[in-house]
Write a protein that holds these residues in place. Structure first.
Motif, PDB file in Angstrom:
ATOM      1  N   ALA A   2     -36.272 -23.976 -41.439  1.00 23.35           N
ATOM      2  CA  ALA A   2     -36.517 -23.966 -40.000  1.00 23.35           C
ATOM      3  C   ALA A   2     -37.524 -25.026 -39.601  1.00 23.35           C
ATOM      4  N   ALA A   3     -38.540 -25.253 -40.444  1.00 19.35           N
ATOM      5  CA  ALA A   3     -39.534 -26.281 -40.139  1.00 19.35           C
ATOM      6  C   ALA A   3     -38.938 -27.674 -40.284  1.00 19.35           C
ATOM      7  N   ARG A   4     -38.084 -27.891 -41.277  1.00 21.43           N
ATOM      8  CA  ARG A   4     -37.458 -29.207 -41.459  1.00 21.43           C
ATOM      9  C   ARG A   4     -36.617 -29.585 -40.251  1.00 21.43           C
ATOM     10  N   SER A   5     -35.873 -28.630 -39.705  1.00 20.64           N
ATOM     11  CA  SER A   5     -34.995 -28.947 -38.573  1.00 20.64           C
ATOM     12  C   SER A   5     -35.783 -29.231 -37.300  1.00 20.64           C
ATOM     13  N   VAL A  21     -26.084 -20.064 -35.927  1.00 22.06           N
ATOM     14  CA  VAL A  21     -27.480 -20.404 -36.141  1.00 22.06           C
ATOM     15  C   VAL A  21     -28.265 -19.119 -36.384  1.00 22.06           C
ATOM     16  N   LYS A  22     -29.072 -19.148 -37.443  1.00 18.24           N
ATOM     17  CA  LYS A  22     -29.899 -17.988 -37.774  1.00 18.24           C
ATOM     18  C   LYS A  22     -31.337 -18.260 -37.370  1.00 18.24           C
ATOM     19  N   VAL A  23     -31.985 -17.259 -36.797  1.00 18.56           N
ATOM     20  CA  VAL A  23     -33.375 -17.384 -36.386  1.00 18.56           C
ATOM     21  C   VAL A  23     -34.269 -16.800 -37.481  1.00 18.56           C
ATOM     22  N   ALA A  24     -35.190 -17.612 -37.959  1.00 23.69           N
ATOM     23  CA  ALA A  24     -36.119 -17.157 -38.988  1.00 23.69           C
ATOM     24  C   ALA A  24     -37.069 -16.102 -38.416  1.00 23.69           C
ATOM     25  N   ALA A  25     -37.587 -15.273 -39.291  1.00 20.91           N
ATOM     26  CA  ALA A  25     -38.496 -14.221 -38.838  1.00 20.91           C
ATOM     27  C   ALA A  25     -39.872 -14.773 -38.503  1.00 20.91           C
ATOM     28  N   GLU A  26     -40.260 -15.877 -39.178  1.00 21.82           N
ATOM     29  CA  GLU A  26     -41.602 -16.417 -38.976  1.00 21.82           C
ATOM     30  C   GLU A  26     -41.574 -17.583 -38.002  1.00 21.82           C
ATOM     31  N   PRO A  27     -42.689 -17.824 -37.310  1.00 20.07           N
ATOM     32  CA  PRO A  27     -42.767 -18.980 -36.408  1.00 20.07           C
ATOM     33  C   PRO A  27     -42.982 -20.270 -37.183  1.00 20.07           C
ATOM     34  N   GLY A  38     -34.812 -12.988 -36.585  1.00 20.98           N
ATOM     35  CA  GLY A  38     -33.841 -12.396 -37.485  1.00 20.98           C
ATOM     36  C   GLY A  38     -32.429 -12.335 -36.951  1.00 20.98           C
ATOM     37  N   ALA A  39     -32.224 -12.678 -35.695  1.00 19.16           N
ATOM     38  CA  ALA A  39     -30.891 -12.593 -35.099  1.00 19.16           C
ATOM     39  C   ALA A  39     -30.078 -13.848 -35.409  1.00 19.16           C
ATOM     40  N   THR A  40     -28.789 -13.762 -35.165  1.00 23.81           N
ATOM     41  CA  THR A  40     -27.903 -14.918 -35.276  1.00 23.81           C
ATOM     42  C   THR A  40     -27.296 -15.196 -33.910  1.00 23.81           C
ATOM     43  N   TYR A  41     -27.064 -16.461 -33.642  1.00 21.60           N
ATOM     44  CA  TYR A  41     -26.489 -16.898 -32.380  1.00 21.60           C
ATOM     45  C   TYR A  41     -25.303 -17.809 -32.678  1.00 21.60           C
ATOM     46  N   THR A  42     -24.340 -17.832 -31.764  1.00 28.67           N
ATOM     47  CA  THR A  42     -23.185 -18.724 -31.870  1.00 28.67           C
ATOM     48  C   THR A  42     -23.381 -19.885 -30.908  1.00 28.67           C
ATOM     49  N   VAL A  43     -23.310 -21.085 -31.447  1.00 30.63           N
ATOM     50  CA  VAL A  43     -23.469 -22.294 -30.646  1.00 30.63           C
ATOM     51  C   VAL A  43     -22.097 -22.943 -30.493  1.00 30.63           C
ATOM     52  N   VAL A  44     -21.608 -23.016 -29.276  1.00 23.12           N
ATOM     53  CA  VAL A  44     -20.290 -23.594 -28.983  1.00 23.12           C
ATOM     54  C   VAL A  44     -20.515 -24.946 -28.305  1.00 23.12           C
ATOM     55  N   THR A  45     -20.002 -26.018 -28.924  1.00 21.29           N
ATOM     56  CA  THR A  45     -20.223 -27.365 -28.397  1.00 21.29           C
ATOM     57  C   THR A  45     -18.889 -28.066 -28.150  1.00 21.29           C
ATOM     58  N   HIS A  46     -18.913 -29.005 -27.232  1.00 21.93           N
ATOM     59  CA  HIS A  46     -17.745 -29.834 -26.977  1.00 21.93           C
ATOM     60  C   HIS A  46     -18.209 -31.203 -26.492  1.00 21.93           C
ATOM     61  N   VAL A  47     -17.682 -32.254 -27.123  1.00 18.14           N
ATOM     62  CA  VAL A  47     -17.933 -33.628 -26.704  1.00 18.14           C
ATOM     63  C   VAL A  47     -16.638 -34.178 -26.119  1.00 18.14           C
ATOM     64  N   ALA A  70     -36.709 -21.761 -36.227  1.00 13.77           N
ATOM     65  CA  ALA A  70     -37.865 -20.867 -36.156  1.00 13.77           C
ATOM     66  C   ALA A  70     -37.824 -20.064 -34.870  1.00 13.77           C
ATOM     67  N   VAL A  71     -38.504 -18.959 -34.863  1.00 13.98           N
ATOM     68  CA  VAL A  71     -38.485 -18.092 -33.694  1.00 13.98           C
ATOM     69  C   VAL A  71     -39.036 -18.807 -32.464  1.00 13.98           C
ATOM     70  N   ASP A  72     -39.877 -19.807 -32.672  1.00 17.97           N
ATOM     71  CA  ASP A  72     -40.393 -20.617 -31.562  1.00 17.97           C
ATOM     72  C   ASP A  72     -39.840 -22.043 -31.610  1.00 17.97           C
ATOM     73  N   GLY A  73     -38.690 -22.239 -32.269  1.00 14.49           N
ATOM     74  CA  GLY A  73     -38.108 -23.564 -32.423  1.00 14.49           C
ATOM     75  C   GLY A  73     -37.057 -23.881 -31.378  1.00 14.49           C
ATOM     76  N   VAL A  74     -36.380 -25.015 -31.551  1.00 14.74           N
ATOM     77  CA  VAL A  74     -35.368 -25.492 -30.621  1.00 14.74           C
ATOM     78  C   VAL A  74     -34.142 -25.953 -31.392  1.00 14.74           C
ATOM     79  N   LEU A  75     -33.020 -26.072 -30.686  1.00 11.46           N
ATOM     80  CA  LEU A  75     -31.812 -26.655 -31.267  1.00 11.46           C
ATOM     81  C   LEU A  75     -31.854 -28.170 -31.056  1.00 11.46           C
ATOM     82  N   THR A  76     -31.463 -28.916 -32.087  1.00  9.92           N
ATOM     83  CA  THR A  76     -31.532 -30.373 -32.041  1.00  9.92           C
ATOM     84  C   THR A  76     -30.141 -30.962 -32.244  1.00  9.92           C
ATOM     85  N   PHE A  77     -29.806 -32.015 -31.490  1.00 14.81           N
ATOM     86  CA  PHE A  77     -28.521 -32.697 -31.601  1.00 14.81           C
ATOM     87  C   PHE A  77     -28.768 -34.199 -31.653  1.00 14.81           C
ATOM     88  N   SER A  78     -28.012 -34.886 -32.524  1.00 18.17           N
ATOM     89  CA  SER A  78     -28.183 -36.329 -32.708  1.00 18.17           C
ATOM     90  C   SER A  78     -26.864 -37.036 -32.441  1.00 18.17           C
TER      91      SER A  78
END
Length: 381
Positions: free
Chosen positions: A226-229, A139-145, A104-113, A47-55
């Motif tokens: 977006a809400a589920r994540s 990662v795609k950002v939804a238009a709605e919060p 509405g934008a897309t972002y590239t998330v680069v990770t390394h463990v 979501a536009v006001d959301g966060v990235l989550t890692f488990s």
């Protein structure tokens, strides 16, 4: 109400079977909770006001940060500023952008463990024992919060199951069967399960076990991706060990609490429900009489001994009278009759093999070849 509870959690992406085998063989990791070879965001829509989550795995979120690197790039390839927050009790950490996402934008998330360094620190593995690589996710950002703060809509299911266990204590046997529990030979001790074995006679189950499989899921029809994540849950049995997950197997009636955290707003919601009062749980006696009558020549019996029956601690079933232990065959055959001179008789002439001291090597090989091994297997609960 309190009962025995078995909780299961689903491994996130990167904790797959192949990764587990690689980590065990090359990174010094242990069998049951392998270190992740890579971590991707748990949701690819935010979501536009959301966060990235890692488990990173059960109770590993705080420790994982030392070995985890992350870059978030915008559409122009510029790195986006942000910060980490750890929720160790839910075994997750989140990355929050310093400025709001662009709708509405897309972002590239680069990770390394750095699993190799992690395994060295945790398990003493040789430096560089495994190789991991950077992974990219879009990662795609939804238009709605996000929707207003509220507990997520849940779907809760329960299924009553009756299972047989591979346990000698659940068996009744006859005609010289003395079962034992044998581990399958696999990558990890007990990893590939266990099986019951016995060489002779017959065994059948004296009892089965009732259990209740309980599963919590979010109602996907009422939540956007977006809400589920934005939600992570953990299921807590009353008075038992806290665990991350959304499934439980009850062997006795119990009350469960599902705690769910709204990661973006850091709000926790609790759903408590009780299960198992209306179904048969735990050990369930069954009547083995028909199976025994059709397969046994002698009396039925049960023995002590845990995972391996002790033939000297048996009683008949169902009478409970002492069942005699089998008489072991003598180690040596009786000596051959002496000749008139007092010397033992020879078989087949002076150059042959004497049988006075027991069976010869050839006879032992033949007996070993004729001996049949019988196996009894039942589904493992």
């Amino acid at each position: 109400m309190r009962g025995l509870v078995w909780l299961r959690w689903v491994l996130p992406a990167g904790l797959c079977g192949s990764a587990a085998g690689t980590a065990r063989a090359h990174c010094g990791d242990e069998c049951w909770n392998p270190l992740p070879m890579f971590l991707a965001p748990t949701g690819l829509e935010v979501a536009v006001d959301g966060v990235l989550t890692f488990s990173p795995g059960y109770r590993r979120a705080e420790r994982a940060l030392e070995f985890f690197t992350l870059k978030v790039l915008d559409a122009m390839g510029e790195e986006v500023a942000g910060s980490f927050e750890v929720h160790e009790e839910f075994s997750v950490f989140v990355w929050r952008p310093a400025q709001p996402w662009l709708a509405g934008a897309t972002y590239t998330v680069v990770t390394h463990v750095d699993t190799a360094a992690w395994a060295t620190a945790e398990y003493g593995a040789q430096p560089g024992a495994c190789v991991t690589y950077e992974r990219e996710a879009t990662v795609k950002v939804a238009a709605e919060p996000l929707p207003p703060v509220a507990a997520p809509p849940l779907v809760v299911t329960s299924e009553h199951q009756v299972v047989q266990r591979e346990a000698p204590a659940d068996l009744v046997c006859c005609d010289g069967a003395y079962p034992r529990l044998q581990e399958n030979q696999g990558h990890c001790p007990g990893f590939d399960g266990e099986r019951l074995e016995y060489e002779a006679g017959f065994c059948t189950h004296l009892r089965e076990h009732g259990r209740l499989a309980v599963a919590y899921t979010y109602d996907e029809a009422l939540l956007t991706a977006a809400a589920r994540s934005n939600f992570v849950s953990r299921l807590l049995p009353s008075g038992e060990l806290q665990w991350v997950g959304t499934e439980a197997s009850l062997s006795a009636p119990a009350c469960l609490q599902l705690e769910t955290i709204d990661l973006a707003r850091e709000q926790v919601f609790v759903d408590e429900r009780c299960f198992g009062d209306d179904v048969a749980l735990g050990p369930l006696e069954v009547d083995p009489a028909a199976a025994l009558a059709g397969s046994c020549a002698g009396p039925a019996y049960v023995c002590e001994g845990g995972d391996r029956w002790d033939a000297e601690q048996c009683v008949t079933w169902p009478e409970g009278q002492v069942y005699p232990a089998p008489v072991a065959p003598p180690d040596e055959e009786p000596e051959a009759e002496a000749t008139e001179t007092g010397a033992p008789a020879q078989s087949g002439g002076g150059e042959g093999c004497s049988v006075a001291g027991g069976p010869g090597l050839l006879a032992l090989v033949m007996l070993a070849g004729l001996r049949r091994r019988r196996r009894f297997s039942a589904p493992r609960s």
